[in-house]
Design an enzyme around this catalytic site. Structure first.
Site, short mmCIF file in Angstrom:
data_model
loop_
_atom_site.label_atom_id
_atom_site.label_comp_id
_atom_site.label_asym_id
_atom_site.label_seq_id
_atom_site.Cartn_x
_atom_site.Cartn_y
_atom_site.Cartn_z
N LYS A 1 8.23 0.63 1.13
CA LYS A 1 7.95 2.02 0.73
C LYS A 1 9.05 2.93 1.27
O LYS A 1 9.49 2.76 2.41
CB LYS A 1 6.58 2.43 1.30
CG LYS A 1 6.05 3.78 0.80
CD LYS A 1 4.66 4.04 1.38
CE LYS A 1 4.03 5.32 0.88
NZ LYS A 1 2.68 5.55 1.45
N SER B 1 -0.73 6.73 -2.04
CA SER B 1 0.64 7.11 -2.32
C SER B 1 1.60 5.93 -2.41
O SER B 1 2.70 6.09 -2.94
CB SER B 1 1.11 8.06 -1.22
OG SER B 1 1.12 7.41 0.04
N SER C 1 -3.74 5.07 1.41
CA SER C 1 -2.57 4.86 0.55
C SER C 1 -2.11 3.42 0.38
O SER C 1 -1.21 3.17 -0.42
CB SER C 1 -1.39 5.69 1.04
OG SER C 1 -1.54 7.01 0.59
#
Ligand code: GLN
Length: 484
Positions: free
Chosen positions: A75, A150, A174
């Site tokens: 990420k 996210s 997330s």
């Protein structure tokens, strides 16, 4: 692409080189990423260098690590010394980190091959990746639907089979929510289990890096590599790291599963409810005792979470001012104008909303009424979980109250988006661990996820209980059909 544990075996036995596996990954990325937008960037030179080094060392007879030659996606709010770390934000669009996050050092030491950085909601604020400054990622199961957020880019990358493993981050769901939306296994480790050093801070008392995989066995391998004490994160704990992989094989006796009515209330989609209730019946059939418990303060979890995370975000994001860090406006003016224009140009709407909410909650006159009060509620919520875990091993619930939704469906109404975190945010507030595993599909063929939560630092048992479900069912083995 096969599971990580199998790729590792192939590399170690010499059946396949790390570079060959990398080439397969890069081909898959070329074929699918323009449509899915899972990766923001591929770091090919870096990845190739890692793969060749691994192959070289194998050639010389060296012992290889736990993730030998396994491609992994990261990420883009986790710092890497190479390439960029943008956090999905215009304000960090050209940010180069001078250091690697702790988890990156661990992955490199375990001989993983870091393929590239994945898309996310700006600064990890969101549940759909629609808040990314670089455009959303798409759900491989149906590109008209969000992959969740996210960490939606990491989830889309694993779900589409571009890589077998990925790292995401959790502040309020997330990793678990996108895992649920993309038919993956995703873990929020207990607070302090994994070092936050090099994870760009959003809500520091909630943040935790978490793994994505296609099943529990692969996830245990990745957790094994990233878990453990790091002196650069003072909240990472000294506790020894169990052998998560070996512990998976331990027998599961006297399993008590808690069901709290608060996780099955208004707003829960009926198809999600049916799938999770079915899973509860299955656990019971396999011999688990189902125990009714209660988390009475869960109804305050969303309010509490959105006060804590915005308050912490308002403080954490103060460093992005065009001077210390981040985009600097071309129209300088005086120092105040420099700050305010740089921030106005650099941050997106959701990030601005959270900075303002958090600043308000912390301001004098409101601090006691909002921030201090929410800390008390957070404590009560934690005590609810303590009471429940004195009676049961895990709590079972849906991960998300709704299945994947369409692009734009919740974007205009921030509150509707926030409400989707109802079952995940409390885990972070309480510092405990939680996992999402696949448990079925909607009539439109979209994945549904089941959540299991356990007391802090009980990951080994949590994983074993999740594994039992995957040994009896096959939902997690289904992959989306991708256009050729
Ligand atoms: N969806 C939640 C939020 O918008 C959780 C985000 C996260 O876990 N990073 O804050």
């Amino acid at each position: 692409m096969g599971p990580a544990r199998q790729l590792r075996q192939q590399v170690i036995s010499g059946e396949c080189s790390a570079e060959e596996i990398l080439n397969q990954t890069l081909e898959a990325v070329t074929r699918h990423n323009s449509r899915l937008h899972a990766f923001l960037r591929i770091d090919e030179a870096q990845a190739r260098q890692q793969a060749r080094q691994i192959d070289d060392r194998r050639g010389r007879g060296a012992a290889l690590g736990l993730l030998a030659g396994v491609p992994i996606a990261i990420k883009d709010n986790i710092c890497t010394r190479w390439g960029l770390t943008t956090c999905g934000s215009r304000i960090l669009a050209d940010y180069r980190s001078p250091f690697d996050a702790h988890v990156i050092e661990r992955l490199l030491a375990a001989d993983a091959v870091l393929v590239g950085k994945t898309n996310l909601d700006e600064f990890a604020m969101g549940s759909s990746t629609e808040n990314s400054a670089f455009g959303p990622s798409r759900n491989p199961w149906n590109p008209d639907y969000v992959p969740g957020g996210s960490s939606g880019g990491s989830a889309a990358a694993v779900s589409a089979g571009l890589v077998p493993l990925a790292l995401g981050s959790e502040t309020g769901g997330s990793v678990r929510q996108p895992a649920s939306f993309c038919n993956l296994t995703g873990l929020k480790p207990s607070y302090g289990r994994v070092s936050r050093y090099g994870l760009v801070a959003f809500g520091s008392s909630l943040d935790q890096i978490g793994p994505f995989a296609t099943d529990v066995a692969d996830l245990a391998l990745l957790l094994q590599v990233i878990a453990g004490r790091d002196s650069r994160d003072s909240t990472s704990v000294e506790l020894p790291v169990p052998d998560y992989v070996a512990e998976l094989e331990q027998p599961l006796d006297r399993l008590r599963i808690g069901v709290a009515a608060e996780y099955f209330g208004d707003g829960l989609d009926s198809q999600v409810r049916n799938a999770v209730e079915q899973a509860i019946r299955e656990y019971e059939k396999w011999g688990a005792e189902i125990v009714e418990v209660s988390i009475p303060h869960l109804r305050y979890a969303i309010a509490c979470y959105y006060l804590v995370c915005t308050a912490e975000a308002s403080s954490n994001l103060a460093r992005f001012d065009g001077v210390h860090y981040g985009h600097r406006t071309a129209e300088r003016g005086d120092i105040i104008q420099l700050y305010s224009r740089s921030r106005a140009e650099g941050f997106g709407a959701e990030v601005k909303r959270r900075i303002m909410l958090g600043t308000y909650a912390l301001s004098s006159g409101y601090y006691d009424a909002y921030y201090l009060k929410t800390l008390k509620v957070r404590r009560l919520l934690k005590e609810d979980f303590d009471r429940a875990f004195a009676r049961v091993d895990v709590l079972i619930s849906p991960t998300s109250p709704v299945p994947p939704f369409r692009f734009g469906e919740r974007l205009a109404d921030p509150l509707a988006m926030y409400l989707a975190d109802i079952y995940t945010a409390a885990t972070n507030l309480a510092g405990i661990c939680g996992i999402s595993i696949p448990c079925g599909f909607t009539s439109q063929g979209l994945p549904i996820g089941l959540q299991l939560q356990a007391a802090a630092f009980n990951e080994a048992r949590l994983l074993r209980i999740a594994r039992a479900y995957q040994q009896h069912t096959s939902h997690h083995t289904r992959r989306p059909e991708l256009p050729r």
